[in-house]
Design an enzyme around this catalytic site. Structure first.
Site, mmCIF file in Angstrom:
data_model
loop_
_atom_site.group_PDB
_atom_site.id
_atom_site.type_symbol
_atom_site.label_atom_id
_atom_site.label_comp_id
_atom_site.label_asym_id
_atom_site.label_seq_id
_atom_site.Cartn_x
_atom_site.Cartn_y
_atom_site.Cartn_z
ATOM 1 C CD GLU A 1 -1.491 -5.671 5.875
ATOM 2 O OE1 GLU A 1 -2.116 -4.624 6.141
ATOM 3 O OE2 GLU A 1 -1.066 -5.928 4.728
ATOM 4 C CB CYS B 1 -0.988 -0.037 1.154
ATOM 5 S SG CYS B 1 -2.345 1.155 0.941
ATOM 6 C CG HIS C 1 -3.648 -3.265 3.411
ATOM 7 N ND1 HIS C 1 -2.692 -2.768 4.276
ATOM 8 C CD2 HIS C 1 -4.174 -2.196 2.773
ATOM 9 C CE1 HIS C 1 -2.650 -1.450 4.177
ATOM 10 N NE2 HIS C 1 -3.533 -1.072 3.270
#
Length: 228
Positions: A211, A114, A209
């Site tokens: 994660e 990002c 994202h």
């Protein structure tokens, strides 16, 4: 095979725990957990007051992740500030730009997530769109949309095809930085990933994202390159 050591950039924020309220080096746990699930050892990299320390830091790593976070200061790419651009984070910009520069110079595998992708683009002379709609969820929650890998890219080799990914951003790549190629796009044409050609080493940035999701493909591509 030894698990590669992957550094992840962190940032300073006011934080509270127990009876304490102090500035702390923070990073959402999803980052280090994703590194670990993808076969790496995670090392958190707090900002150093001397950005020159970035080279010595990166030299000890097998791979580097630049984490998501606040908007990159438009002054970094010669643009006037849009009123919708977030507040500046000059210390973080300086530290993470120094980390990126060191990774590129030392050819340490690099993944930008990002903001990390946006900062990679800026580090290579590119610019950003300071605001776009419909690429984030509600405040504090991730949205989701489909991204389409560009055939023939490193990212396309890592993903099974178009995938639905967790997203939270209102800025995006505008003019590409030196040498970068687009490796994924959204349905509306927004650049969702960039990379350098394989001859320049492993350098990849994704707008979403990973994660915040379950898929380890992108991080596993980094840890595989780092192990090599």
């Amino acid at each position: 095979m030894d698990r590669p050591l992957i550094g992840v950039s962190t940032y300073l924020e006011p934080a509270r725990w127990g009876v304490w309220e102090q500035r702390a080096a923070l990073l959402p746990a999803g980052y280090h957990r994703l590194v670990q699930r993808a076969g790496g050892l995670a090392a958190l990299l707090p900002p150093d007051e001397d950005p020159a320390a970035a080279r010595a830091t990166v030299a000890r790593l097998n791979g580097l992740v630049i984490a998501g976070g606040p908007d990159v200061a438009p002054e970094r790419y010669g643009a006037r500030r849009d009123p919708r651009c977030g507040p500046p984070a000059p210390e973080r910009d300086a530290w993470e730009l120094a980390l990126i520069g060191a990774a590129l110079d030392l050819r340490v595998p690099l993944l930008g997530i990002c903001r990390g992708m946006q900062l990679l683009n800026v580090a290579l002379g590119g610019t950003l769109r300071q605001h776009l709609d419909d690429h984030a969820g509600l405040p504090g929650t991730f949205g989701a949309h489909e991204v389409r890998p560009v055939p023939g890219t490193r990212l396309a080799a890592a993903l099974p095809g178009p995938v639905r990914v967790p997203t939270y951003h209102h800025q995006a790549v505008d003019v590409l930085g030196r040498g970068l190629v687009v490796s994924a796009v959204a349905a509306d044409g927004t650049v969702e990933a960039v990379e350098l050609p394989a001859a320049d080493g492993f350098v990849l940035g994704v707008q979403w994202h990973p994660e915040a999701g379950e898929d380890t493909s992108v991080m596993r591509a980094l840890t595989t390159a780092a192990a090599d």
